[in-house]
Structure formats: C-alpha cells, structure tokens
Write a protein that holds these residues in place. Structure first.
Motif, PDB file in Angstrom:
ATOM      1  N   UNK A   2       0.876  -1.337  -0.024  1.00  0.00           N
ATOM      2  CA  UNK A   2      -0.030   0.036  -0.086  1.00  0.00           C
ATOM      3  C   UNK A   2       0.798   1.279   0.038  1.00  0.00           C
ATOM      4  N   UNK A   3       2.010   1.201   0.767  1.00  0.00           N
ATOM      5  CA  UNK A   3       2.837   2.379   0.696  1.00  0.00           C
ATOM      6  C   UNK A   3       3.517   2.632  -0.640  1.00  0.00           C
ATOM      7  N   UNK A  12      -2.999   9.644  -0.433  1.00  0.00           N
ATOM      8  CA  UNK A  12      -2.952   8.883   0.798  1.00  0.00           C
ATOM      9  C   UNK A  12      -4.309   7.780   0.691  1.00  0.00           C
ATOM     10  N   UNK A  13      -4.068   6.759   0.279  1.00  0.00           N
ATOM     11  CA  UNK A  13      -5.286   5.723  -0.193  1.00  0.00           C
ATOM     12  C   UNK A  13      -5.457   4.862   1.203  1.00  0.00           C
ATOM     13  N   UNK A  14      -6.661   4.448   1.270  1.00  0.00           N
ATOM     14  CA  UNK A  14      -6.983   3.619   2.261  1.00  0.00           C
ATOM     15  C   UNK A  14      -8.032   2.803   1.831  1.00  0.00           C
ATOM     16  N   UNK A 275      -1.679  -1.128  10.068  1.00  0.00           N
ATOM     17  CA  UNK A 275      -3.349  -1.321   9.896  1.00  0.00           C
ATOM     18  C   UNK A 275      -3.874  -0.846   8.759  1.00  0.00           C
ATOM     19  N   UNK A 276      -3.558   0.014   7.969  1.00  0.00           N
ATOM     20  CA  UNK A 276      -3.964   0.370   6.562  1.00  0.00           C
ATOM     21  C   UNK A 276      -3.613  -0.713   5.669  1.00  0.00           C
ATOM     22  N   UNK A 277      -2.553  -1.289   5.632  1.00  0.00           N
ATOM     23  CA  UNK A 277      -1.961  -2.466   4.904  1.00  0.00           C
ATOM     24  C   UNK A 277      -2.742  -3.561   5.040  1.00  0.00           C
TER      25      UNK A 277
END
Length: 396
Positions: A2-3, A12-14, A275-277
C-alpha cells in the motif's frame, strides 16, 4: 504494498470499511465484489506482472471457487487501467532464524529514521506485573493448592472479579452462584485452568488496547476468549495420552494475539501504516504484512517478551510458531493447536484473516478427527453471544 501504491499515485489511499464494501456490493446486486472492475468511472491500477502472466484465477467471493480467465480476456477487462509495480511476492517471506537479531535489526532500521535510543530504551516495555510474577512463582510450586491460589488472586480485587465472572458465564453452565475464586476453582474450572487464566488476564491488563486498529478486525478480547475456549475444546477432544496441559493450552489461546498490543506499544508511528496495509490486503496473513513493513511480526515480538518475563516455554513457542503448522521444534503440539484454532475461527468468521487448509496430517499428529474439530468450533459458534459477554466483562 500500500505504501508503494500511495507513492506511485501521490495519494494517501485507504481500504474501504467492511460496511462500505457491503454497500458497494449490494449496489451491484452481489454478495461479494469480484476481483475485476465493475465500474469504468473508478481509477484502475493493474500490477504489471499480471499483464504478462498466462491464465489467471480469480477468487469467487468466499466460496472457495476460482474463475479461470485467459490472458486475452483479462486484458480486455483491464484495458482502461494503468500499469504499475506495487505488489510483493508472498513466497519472499520466510520465518526468521534468530528472533533477537531480527528485533535488533528492525529497531536499527528505525534508528536510521531518527530513533536514537538503544534497543532497551526503544522497546520501553513495562515490567512484569507483580500479580503475574507471583502467579508464575506459584505455578512452579509443587505444594501449591487451591487455598494459595485463591488467596493470591483475591489480593487483586479486579482480577478476582474477572475470574469469578469468567466461571459464572453461561458458557460453563455451572450450577448455582459462583461467589469466590475458591468456588471458581473447585466447582467449575479447576486449579490448572484458573492459575493460567489469572496469569493471562493479569498480562492482558499490562498494555493498553490500541484506540485505532484495522477496520473489521475482531476486538482483542473477543479474539482472546474465542481462541482460549477453542484450544480448551480441542485439548479435551484429544486422546488422553496425547493431551498437553489444558491450562497452558488455554493460556496460549488467551495470549495468542498479545503481539498485537506489543506491536502498537513499540512502534506507534508505524502501527497505523500496518493497519491500513492489513485493510488493503485481507487475503494476506497479517504477520506477512508486518514482516514487509517492519521486518518483524507480532508473534516474534510477543514470544520474545514472554521469554523476558520468564513465561512457560510452552506458551513462548506456541505464540512464536502459531502461523507455521509444519514447525517441529520444542512444544510444537501447542503451536499446532493454536494454528488449528485460528483457522477454525477464521473459517466461521469469528476472527479476521485468510482461511488456510488444515491438512489431514495435522489432525493425525494431534490425534483428532476432522469431525472432532468441527464439533468444537460449532459449539463455540453456538455460544458466541455468551463468549462476547465474557470479553466485554474483561474490557471493563
């Protein structure tokens, strides 16, 4: 990764929340969204290696079936998308051979990112709680009995209330009221289970629960309770000559996700990234994502902390190797039981994570039939409301 994707797109994707996912699926008249674009208005980025692969196999929701898609058909589906290199091969991840070195290496990476303190200062782990330390001493006392255990637990009113509440749960269906720790030991749970339960509860209060975890992930105490009682059920279903300690199996289940708390405590700036990943990779085991982001996973951190606290070796190895059913080292039975418990709980949606197969060999090594395991997990599902209430009592 994701990064990497965020860097490529400059955004800044989630991942969307489970609720938003369900709403989007319903808007298309589906239970699950397929793994190919349904809406040309949404931006599409395609991993470039998929464009040169042969046939592709797309998951069909949670059915366990896959749709075989020739490259020519796949190319038509993603013709309007852009190409980029943002994925990581799962085969690149292997367990560390030296846990301490892995932790030092991971912390060293952050030292280079302006974390200037030594390893011990960087970890900033709290000392073993006094009550937990006394319980550990009592565990190794061959002359310890119910009276000593009850007296020790009752010196901590909050812990005593949790033990009594646990034994009073409808899950155990004890006749009459449970009024004391002594009652909990003698009438319901037994000495071995209570001493390990008390130890697990004492440790659970040492670290604060993260305020923001991944969307859709089972709350910490819910997962702890589910895993503990599943471990209990599996051990009881095993042939008597193969059974490990029920109390230590229970404690391993109770602490199975303790590394989640340790991770949030040690690396707070990067916990959100993890967490986002996890949200963006629901098909990937969280420990692999943590290895990618940090170079270390929660299970390694938790097992090393347990070792520093002189916890039972059975628990240390169970926590460390719970994601590796092929582990053949010391106390592998506990690690294998924990793997089976986690997969059973995932298969019925009680905890988060991809569902992996449990081979016949694993059941054979545990002395269990697949029907035994299904009976255990079906009982947990039937009692999930009572178990959730037990978890709420622990949170309080």
């Amino acid at each position: 990764d994701l990064t990497r994707l965020c860097e490529l797109k400059g955004r800044n994707l989630e991942a969307i929340t489970p609720e938003e996912y369900e709403q989007m699926a319903r808007s298309h008249g589906l239970d699950h969204l397929p793994d190919f674009p349904l809406n040309d208005s949404l931006p599409l980025v395609v991993e470039k290696r998929l464009k040169v692969a042969g046939d592709l196999y797309l998951e069909m929701g949670n059915s366990g079936y896959f749709l075989k898609l020739p490259q020519t058909e796949f190319a038509k589906l993603v013709a309007n998308g852009s190409e980029a290199d943002f994925c990581v091969e799962l085969d690149d991840f292997t367990p560390n051979t030296d846990d301490r070195m892995a932790i030092e290496s991971s912390v060293k990476r952050f030292t280079q990112l302006r974390i200037k303190r030594r390893l011990e200062e960087t970890l900033e782990m709290p000392p073993l709680p006094e009550t937990a330390e006394k319980i550990i001493q009592l565990r190794i006392d061959p002359d310890a009995g119910v009276g000593e255990l009850a007296e020790l637990v009752e010196k901590d009113p909050s812990l005593a209330a949790q033990v009594v509440s646990w034994a009073s749960s409808p899950y155990y269906a004890a006749p009459g009221a449970i009024r004391s720790v002594h009652d909990a030991v003698v009438r319901v749970l037994g000495f071995d289970l209570v001493i390990n339960l008390a130890l697990g509860l004492a440790l659970g209060r040492t670290l604060e629960l993260p305020k923001e975890g991944p969307h859709g992930v089972t709350p910490f105490w819910d997962q702890s309770v589910y895993c503990a009682v599943t471990m209990e059920g599996l051990v009881k279903a095993m042939p008597s000559e193969r059974r490990p300690s029920l109390g230590l199996a229970y404690l391993s289940g109770l602490l199975s996700n303790y590394g989640y708390l340790v991770l949030a405590h040690i690396f707070p700036p990067y916990f959100k990234v993890i967490c986002r990943s996890i949200e963006a990779n629901t098909h990937v085991n969280p420990h692999l994502i943590e290895q990618h982001v940090l170079g270390i996973d929660r299970e390694t951190l938790a097992s090393q902390l347990m070792d520093c606290w002189s916890m039972p070796e059975e628990v240390i190895q169970a926590l460390r190797w719970q994601n590796y059913p092929g582990y053949q080292g010391d106390y592998n039975l506990y690690a294998r039981l924990l793997y089976v418990s986690n997969q059973l709980l995932r298969s019925v949606g009680l905890i988060h994570g991809p569902v992996l197969p449990i081979s016949d060999r694993i059941f054979e090594e545990l002395g269990l039939e697949q029907e035994d395991a299904l009976h255990v997990i079906n009982h947990v599902v039937a009692m999930k409301d009572e178990l959730r209430q037990m978890a709420r009592n622990l949170e309080g």
